[in-house]
Design an enzyme around this catalytic site. Sequence first.
Site, PDB file in Angstrom:
ATOM      1  N   LYS A  82     -10.903   2.171   9.174  1.00 23.80           N
ATOM      2  CA  LYS A  82     -10.156   1.187   8.383  1.00 23.80           C
ATOM      3  C   LYS A  82     -10.209  -0.153   9.116  1.00 23.80           C
ATOM      4  O   LYS A  82     -10.112  -0.193  10.352  1.00 23.80           O
ATOM      5  CB  LYS A  82      -8.712   1.677   8.251  1.00 23.80           C
ATOM      6  CG  LYS A  82      -7.805   0.827   7.380  1.00 23.80           C
ATOM      7  CD  LYS A  82      -6.417   1.478   7.287  1.00 23.80           C
ATOM      8  CE  LYS A  82      -5.462   0.741   6.370  1.00 23.80           C
ATOM      9  NZ  LYS A  82      -4.142   1.398   6.274  1.00 23.80           N
ATOM     10  N   SER A 157      -2.601   2.180   1.449  1.00 26.61           N
ATOM     11  CA  SER A 157      -3.505   1.089   1.694  1.00 26.61           C
ATOM     12  C   SER A 157      -4.872   1.501   2.228  1.00 26.61           C
ATOM     13  O   SER A 157      -5.818   0.724   2.141  1.00 26.61           O
ATOM     14  CB  SER A 157      -2.869   0.105   2.681  1.00 26.61           C
ATOM     15  OG  SER A 157      -2.665   0.727   3.940  1.00 26.61           O
ATOM     16  N   SER A 181       0.202   5.428   3.679  1.00 28.76           N
ATOM     17  CA  SER A 181      -1.131   4.851   3.471  1.00 28.76           C
ATOM     18  C   SER A 181      -2.313   5.722   3.836  1.00 28.76           C
ATOM     19  O   SER A 181      -3.448   5.354   3.546  1.00 28.76           O
ATOM     20  CB  SER A 181      -1.258   3.552   4.259  1.00 28.76           C
ATOM     21  OG  SER A 181      -0.768   2.506   3.474  1.00 28.76           O
TER      22      SER A 181
HETATM   23  N1  GLN Z   1       2.347   1.538   0.254  1.00 26.97           N
HETATM   24  C1  GLN Z   1       3.276   1.276   1.309  1.00 26.97           C
HETATM   25  C2  GLN Z   1       3.421  -0.217   1.466  1.00 26.97           C
HETATM   26  O1  GLN Z   1       2.976  -0.893   0.632  1.00 26.97           O
HETATM   27  C3  GLN Z   1       2.800   1.917   2.568  1.00 26.97           C
HETATM   28  C4  GLN Z   1       1.720   1.182   3.238  1.00 26.97           C
HETATM   29  C5  GLN Z   1       1.243   1.809   4.488  1.00 26.97           C
HETATM   30  O2  GLN Z   1       1.530   2.972   4.762  1.00 26.97           O
HETATM   31  N2  GLN Z   1       0.547   1.021   5.289  1.00 26.97           N
HETATM   32  O3  GLN Z   1       3.980  -0.707   2.383  1.00 26.97           O
END
Ligand code: GLN
Length: 490
Positions: A82, A157, A181
């Site tokens: 990532k 994400s 994420s």
């Molecule tokens: N979807 C969650 C957010 O928008 C989690 C994101 C993540 O785990 N980096 O913050």
Amino acid sequence: MSSIEIVDNTVSQLSLLLSEKKLSSFEITQAFIDQTNRVDDRVHAFLHLDEKNFLKQAEESDERRKNGKTKGKLDGIPIALKDVISVEGQPLTAASKILENYISPYDATVTRKLKDAGVIIGGRLNLDEFAMGSSTENSAFGPTHNPWNLDCVPGGSSGGSSAAVAAREVPISLGSDTGGSIRQPASLCGVVGMKPTYGMVSRFGLAAFASSLDQIGPFGKTVKDVSLLLEIISGHDPLDSTSFPREVPAYGSLIEDKLEPSVIGLPKEFFGEGMDQEVRDSVDKVIDFYREQGHKIIEVSLPTTELSIPVYYMIATAEASSNLARYDGIRYTSRSKYSENAIDVYAKSRGEGFGEEVKRRCILGAYGLSSGYYDAFYLRAQKTRTLIREDFNRVFDEVDTILTPTSPTPAFKFGEKSDDPISMYLSDIYTISTNLAGLPAISVPCGFTKNRLPIGMQLIGKAFHESELLSIAHAYDREHNFGCESPQLV
Ligand code: GLN
């Protein structure tokens, strides 16, 4: 074996083929590059791929093998990371315009561990800008598409990391999980994804979003592959003061041990309204499977679950507003051409460089931390976080593992939630509380909808009980292997 057949293999299979000298790392890496070239114009999992460097590392691995100097089981296996995990000399954008021209001057600890294990690191994977989002629609460089249905999001994400494995562009990848994420995109793309216990994997070299919640974790087609990768990246790191001094068990082999009957808890708050019926049906079948295997299934309650989203969006945004203050137009980042004085440099560079969601979160976080509001928002959220953790502790006095769906719905269409932040935030309702409690959790594919969209289940374990968690996940996965099914892209 043709390149199309090579990319369908798991890491365990590829590792065997390498040790039996039936394939070279060069051939394997080339096969995954070929697949990326075939499909990535449609999937867009990659933000950057340095093919030459990728293949050079593969040649070096083959050379090691020839000389009997192989570094471990995963020597010669390709991976992609990532685009928030530093690799020396490679770009790191966090999918943000503000870091468009940034090159990492050093390796993250996980990167160094992968290199020490001979894993071949190639390519940077797409994400929501600074890991803020659940669909990759917040990437400044365009979204990733779900390999099972290109009109749908891959989740987020770490959507690039999950889609790249699902589309057979790499056999394994790394993502980061702050509120879901890793697990949510794994679920939406039909692969395995795991968030380790907070403190298990070093965060040194990870572009920080919310430091008390962030953890790096593995993606793969199977629980076994994820276990092998977790074994490499885990362990204490003096460069990360929150990393825990603990021996790393040999997860990859431990999960093969005979599994004793255990107690699995189903939190009633996770099985209520808002869950898609097909998700429910698939998870019910998982429950039946474990029951038939002799595990005891009981209903439990985590009453603070409904507070997890507001608590998370207070704490995560507060930490983000402070972490992202470093991107100021002076260091790291691109600088606005239109600034006339120092304040302008900060304001305009940040204004031009950050996307909408990142700005929203910095503003929200700064608000919650500001004097006069701190006690009512940030402090209260921290106190509630303690209650959420205590809820889990109480349940874990009774059960060994908690079983839930990973996401309330399968992959959704582009644009379906992007205009409504709250509905997007709700797609993490099942994953966020584990980050607040610091616990390990894994998403395992457990079926498909009638439209062939993947469904995932989540298993949550006790802190630092990764071995037990992976073992119980493996017991299901080795019998079903949904992550080994391929989407029709070629
Ligand atoms: N979807 C969650 C957010 O928008 C989690 C994101 C993540 O785990 N980096 O913050």
